[in-house]
Scaffold this motif. Structure first.
Motif, PDB file in Angstrom:
ATOM      1  N   VAL A  32       0.833  -1.205   0.000  1.00  0.00           N
ATOM      2  CA  VAL A  32       0.000   0.000   0.000  1.00  0.00           C
ATOM      3  C   VAL A  32       0.868   1.256   0.000  1.00  0.00           C
ATOM      4  CG1 VAL A  32      -1.738   1.257   1.263  1.00  0.00           C
ATOM      5  CG2 VAL A  32      -1.862  -1.178   1.158  1.00  0.00           C
ATOM      6  N   LEU A  33       1.952   1.216   0.769  1.00  0.00           N
ATOM      7  CA  LEU A  33       2.835   2.381   0.800  1.00  0.00           C
ATOM      8  C   LEU A  33       3.435   2.634  -0.573  1.00  0.00           C
ATOM      9  CD1 LEU A  33       4.760   2.279   4.163  1.00  0.00           C
ATOM     10  CD2 LEU A  33       2.679   3.449   3.526  1.00  0.00           C
ATOM     11  N   ILE A  34       3.842   1.539  -1.215  1.00  0.00           N
ATOM     12  CA  ILE A  34       4.414   1.696  -2.554  1.00  0.00           C
ATOM     13  C   ILE A  34       3.365   2.286  -3.488  1.00  0.00           C
ATOM     14  CG2 ILE A  34       5.310   0.438  -4.543  1.00  0.00           C
ATOM     15  CD1 ILE A  34       6.654  -1.451  -2.516  1.00  0.00           C
ATOM     16  N   VAL A  36       0.960   4.301  -2.785  1.00  0.00           N
ATOM     17  CA  VAL A  36       0.802   5.738  -2.553  1.00  0.00           C
ATOM     18  C   VAL A  36       1.937   6.523  -3.212  1.00  0.00           C
ATOM     19  CG1 VAL A  36       0.878   7.513  -0.778  1.00  0.00           C
ATOM     20  CG2 VAL A  36      -0.579   5.546  -0.493  1.00  0.00           C
ATOM     21  N   ASN A  37       3.162   6.019  -3.032  1.00  0.00           N
ATOM     22  CA  ASN A  37       4.285   6.721  -3.649  1.00  0.00           C
ATOM     23  C   ASN A  37       4.180   6.735  -5.166  1.00  0.00           C
ATOM     24  OD1 ASN A  37       6.035   7.623  -1.447  1.00  0.00           O
ATOM     25  ND2 ASN A  37       6.096   5.451  -0.943  1.00  0.00           N
ATOM     26  N   LEU A  39       1.500   6.579  -6.826  1.00  0.00           N
ATOM     27  CA  LEU A  39       0.403   7.484  -7.166  1.00  0.00           C
ATOM     28  C   LEU A  39       0.913   8.918  -7.327  1.00  0.00           C
ATOM     29  CD1 LEU A  39      -2.729   7.279  -7.309  1.00  0.00           C
ATOM     30  CD2 LEU A  39      -2.739   8.250  -5.030  1.00  0.00           C
ATOM     31  N   ALA A  40       1.717   9.361  -6.352  1.00  0.00           N
ATOM     32  CA  ALA A  40       2.257  10.720  -6.434  1.00  0.00           C
ATOM     33  C   ALA A  40       3.097  10.878  -7.688  1.00  0.00           C
ATOM     34  CB  ALA A  40       3.088  11.020  -5.191  1.00  0.00           C
ATOM     35  N   GLY A  42       2.862   9.137 -10.302  1.00  0.00           N
ATOM     36  CA  GLY A  42       1.967   9.043 -11.457  1.00  0.00           C
ATOM     37  C   GLY A  42       1.313  10.375 -11.783  1.00  0.00           C
ATOM     38  N   ILE A  43       0.882  11.100 -10.754  1.00  0.00           N
ATOM     39  CA  ILE A  43       0.263  12.409 -10.992  1.00  0.00           C
ATOM     40  C   ILE A  43       1.275  13.337 -11.657  1.00  0.00           C
ATOM     41  CG2 ILE A  43      -0.686  14.458  -9.865  1.00  0.00           C
ATOM     42  CD1 ILE A  43      -1.952  12.660  -7.814  1.00  0.00           C
ATOM     43  N   LEU A  47       1.008  14.723 -15.589  1.00  0.00           N
ATOM     44  CA  LEU A  47       0.996  16.136 -15.965  1.00  0.00           C
ATOM     45  C   LEU A  47       2.123  16.441 -16.933  1.00  0.00           C
ATOM     46  CD1 LEU A  47       0.249  17.896 -12.553  1.00  0.00           C
ATOM     47  CD2 LEU A  47      -1.325  17.368 -14.395  1.00  0.00           C
ATOM     48  N   MET A 287       1.855  22.530  -9.261  1.00  0.00           N
ATOM     49  CA  MET A 287       2.220  21.382  -8.445  1.00  0.00           C
ATOM     50  C   MET A 287       3.670  21.479  -7.983  1.00  0.00           C
ATOM     51  SD  MET A 287       1.936  17.346  -9.177  1.00  0.00           S
ATOM     52  CE  MET A 287       2.226  16.203  -7.840  1.00  0.00           C
TER      53      MET A 287
ATOM     54  N   PHE B 100      12.159   4.901   4.615  1.00  0.00           N
ATOM     55  CA  PHE B 100      11.060   4.757   3.663  1.00  0.00           C
ATOM     56  C   PHE B 100       9.783   5.381   4.233  1.00  0.00           C
ATOM     57  CE2 PHE B 100       8.058   1.767   1.246  1.00  0.00           C
ATOM     58  CZ  PHE B 100       8.044   2.622   0.167  1.00  0.00           C
ATOM     59  N   VAL B 107       5.961  12.478   0.955  1.00  0.00           N
ATOM     60  CA  VAL B 107       5.143  12.372  -0.261  1.00  0.00           C
ATOM     61  C   VAL B 107       3.678  12.669   0.055  1.00  0.00           C
ATOM     62  CG1 VAL B 107       4.207  10.727  -1.929  1.00  0.00           C
ATOM     63  CG2 VAL B 107       6.654  10.824  -1.530  1.00  0.00           C
ATOM     64  N   LEU B 111       1.287  15.606  -1.424  1.00  0.00           N
ATOM     65  CA  LEU B 111      -0.052  15.366  -1.963  1.00  0.00           C
ATOM     66  C   LEU B 111      -1.091  16.162  -1.191  1.00  0.00           C
ATOM     67  CD1 LEU B 111      -0.110  11.542  -2.670  1.00  0.00           C
ATOM     68  CD2 LEU B 111       0.060  13.391  -4.305  1.00  0.00           C
ATOM     69  N   PRO B 115      -2.659  21.537  -4.900  1.00  0.00           N
ATOM     70  CA  PRO B 115      -3.937  22.222  -5.109  1.00  0.00           C
ATOM     71  C   PRO B 115      -4.977  21.286  -5.710  1.00  0.00           C
ATOM     72  CG  PRO B 115      -2.123  23.481  -6.042  1.00  0.00           C
ATOM     73  CD  PRO B 115      -1.543  22.184  -5.606  1.00  0.00           C
ATOM     74  N   VAL B 118      -5.280  20.796  -9.439  1.00  0.00           N
ATOM     75  CA  VAL B 118      -4.339  19.880 -10.089  1.00  0.00           C
ATOM     76  C   VAL B 118      -4.921  18.465 -10.107  1.00  0.00           C
ATOM     77  CG1 VAL B 118      -2.051  18.841  -9.924  1.00  0.00           C
ATOM     78  CG2 VAL B 118      -2.339  21.279  -9.528  1.00  0.00           C
ATOM     79  N   PHE B 122      -5.684  16.374 -13.415  1.00  0.00           N
ATOM     80  CA  PHE B 122      -5.136  15.026 -13.554  1.00  0.00           C
ATOM     81  C   PHE B 122      -6.259  13.999 -13.704  1.00  0.00           C
ATOM     82  CE2 PHE B 122      -3.914  11.037 -11.459  1.00  0.00           C
ATOM     83  CZ  PHE B 122      -2.911  10.647 -12.322  1.00  0.00           C
TER      84      PHE B 122
END
Lengths: 309, 282
Positions: A32-34, A36-37, A39-40, A42-43, A47, A287, B100, B107, B111, B115, B118, B122
């Motif tokens: 799950v942690l991976i 989330v990372n 995901l960031a 990816g955003i 873009l 961003m 980690f 991170v 997030l 904003p 964004v 996305f």
């Protein structure tokens, strides 16, 4: 926590089951942690990918510093929008910072515990008010006020202006900054205050020479976080700032910040690929700037927190 | 000596003035919205959907936006809870190296600060890729993205407050990490977790920028996940700019209802936080 010493023995069936269960849980947690990372990342990559076409077609310098915004003629200068964002945010911070500092020093240093807790509760609750509501209040109260002010000052204005945007934004970030600042000020250990007071300093002198100096970095972080918040704020500003794509000459002129640009035009422009990419570049700028500021601020706060533990 | 005293008095006055200003501004907002909203609030406004000619001030209410907002945020709250809770629990130091975990926290902070516009942009890109149009599903997905960092960070704070001695006791009697997490940590952090969920709910229901392109707007109450959906913040946004007074009145009512929901939700979050915390070992 590792069960190494148990390894020599023959694991029973139940033990094996529990080990499997733990292993699964830990793997899932890390997974799950991976996610989330990723995901960031990816955003950010998404873009960047959508902004790609215009970054290749137009040199970055032109894109950022040209004032020529005529999407139908393929000229995309983001300069007025960048200036608009900076001006609105700067104005808001200029108004918010003194008020925030004074109010949070009062709450942290002078107010009694009970009043402080109550005030923080109220401020935290108010910090959750949605931005469209701030925007609506801006239309109802601040825009007419700015129009009246402009009349007095001899500037032709409808009230939908840089100043109105700045005022609304200032009111929006104030609870946010106060909430963090009070926490930062409370982190200054009491013996520090007591030694200043023991030397004969007044309360204010203690604050001025000792507490503020000790909390300097944390307060800066609070302000920076507020700045980042204000920088990306969309709706409240969009509703009162006027949205004219020109570099504003005075505070009574309308401005057009980056988030408002995206909100007003995105979704309708898929037919012009470069336009789409230009708006994505705006989102990317938002961003990156916000990420940079909030990263440094959070890092500072984290270090201060770790030093106090 | 006198000047020192005078400086003290001067700055103290200044501080009290700023604090008063802050409270005046913020209560002013609530007062303005309440005054404007209450005058146009009636039962039909809450219970009816618009009946055509809506933007010209014909009859109908904002039930579509109220129900729509609840659908959107309920979906997003459930989804982000499913992701945030494991994240917050997995950020404990037994599961990972500190490095980690710290990176993930940063991170999440990024997030958290990103904003919402964004996220909206996305989300729109992703929806185009998937071939989705503005819909309830799209809105839920984007709101979920927006709410995950808020929820996860709040829960992480709560989980981190669980005293390590308590966990050590569980480990000492032979519980493994999962058992300790589920039986000890989860119970201890429950009020904080609940507060996190509610706070994220409050942020999600008020956010307009992220669902501007992704949820769309409609006069109907959606019947499937792929229908567009109206929402309270967008009802405020779209209707506040018109010159027609009846339409503006709806914007005020929508704002009042939104404000009411957000304030109630926030107050509940704090009160429950206090109430639950009586059973907690500190």
């Amino acid at each position: 926590m590792k069960e190494t010493q148990m390894k020599d023995r023959l694991p029973s069936r139940q033990l094996r089951k529990r080990r499997l269960q733990e292993w699964l849980g830990v793997v899932a947690g890390r997974g799950v942690l991976i996610v989330v990372n990723v995901l960031a990342l990816g955003i950010f990559c998404g873009l960047l990918w959508k902004a790609g076409p215009i970054l290749q077609a137009i040199p970055l310098c032109d894109l950022l510093f040209s004032s020529d915004w005529h999407p139908l003629k393929n000229s995309f200068g983001l300069f007025p929008f960048i200036v608009g964002t900076l001006a609105v945010t700067g104005l808001a911070m200029l108004m918010a910072i003194p008020v925030c500092l004074l109010a949070s020093v009062y709450l942290a240093e002078y107010a009694g515990r009970r009043f402080r807790e109550l005030a923080r509760l109220v401020i935290d609750i108010l910090a959750g008010i949605p931005s469209v509501i701030y925007g609506l209040c801006g239309i109802l109260v601040i825009v007419p006020f700015v129009a009246w002010l402009g009349d007095r000052a001899g500037a032709a204005t409808t009230g939908y202006s840089l100043l109105a945007g700045g005022l609304v934004l200032a009111v929006m970030v104030i609870p946010f900054i106060i909430s963090i600042s009070v926490e930062v000020l409370r982190m200054v250990p009491d013996p520090v205050r007591e030694s200043a007071l023991a030397l004969g300093a007044t309360r204010w002198e203690t604050v001025k020479y000792v507490v503020l100096r000790k909390a300097k970095r944390g307060l800066l972080a609070a302000v920076v976080l507020g700045f980042a918040r204000a920088f990306g704020e969309t709706m409240a500003v969009l509703m009162v700032v006027g949205n004219v794509a020109e570099v504003p000459a005075s505070v009574f002129d309308p401005a057009y910040p980056l988030p408002a640009l995206i909100a007003n035009n995105y979704g309708e422009v898929m037919s012009i690929p470069l336009y789409d990419a230009a708006l994505m570049t705006a989102a990317l700028i938002l961003m990156l700037v916000v990420a940079f500021f909030s990263l440094t601020a959070h890092y500072t706060l984290m270090r201060i927190g770790a030093a106090n533990e | 000596m006198k000047s020192r005293k005078r400086e003290e008095v001067f700055f103290k006055a200044l501080m009290m003035a700023s604090l008063t200003l802050v409270f005046l501004a913020l209560t002013g907002i609530v007062a303005v919205i309440a005054a404007k909203g209450l005058s146009s609030l009636n039962l039909a406004m809450i219970l009816e959907t618009p009946k055509g000619g809506y933007y010209l001030g014909k009859e109908g209410g904002i039930a579509n936006a109220i129900i729509g907002s609840l659908y959107l945020v309920a979906g997003a709250t459930v989804l982000s809870l499913l992701i945030s809770l494991p994240v917050a629990l997995a950020l404990q130091k037994e599961y990972l190296g500190k490095r980690f975990a710290d990176i993930t926290r940063l991170v999440l902070d990024i997030l958290w600060g990103t904003p919402s516009i964004v996220y909206g942009a996305f989300g729109f890109v992703v929806m185009v890729l998937l071939g989705l149009r503005a819909s309830l599903l799209g809105g839920i997905i984007v709101l979920t993205l927006l709410m995950i960092p808020i929820m996860a960070r709040a829960m992480d704070e709560a989980v981190r407050l669980v005293p390590f001695e308590l966990k050590e006791m569980a480990y000492a009697i032979g519980a493994n990490r999962i058992e300790t997490t589920l039986a000890v940590v989860l119970k201890q952090a429950l009020p904080g977790i609940f507060t996190g969920v509610i706070l994220a709910f409050g942020r999600g229901i008020g956010d307009a920028a992220s669902i501007l392109f992704t949820a769309g707007y409609t006069d109907e109450i959606p019947t499937s996940l792929l229908d567009p959906v109206a929402s309270l913040p967008l009802a405020v946004f779209f209707q506040s700019g018109t010159p027609v007074p009846e339409v503006q009145a709806r914007a005020f009512t929508a704002a009042l209802i939104l404000l009411f929901i957000v304030l109630v939700v926030n107050i509940i979050a704090r009160l429950l936080g206090w109430r639950f915390s009586r059973n907690i070992v500190r």
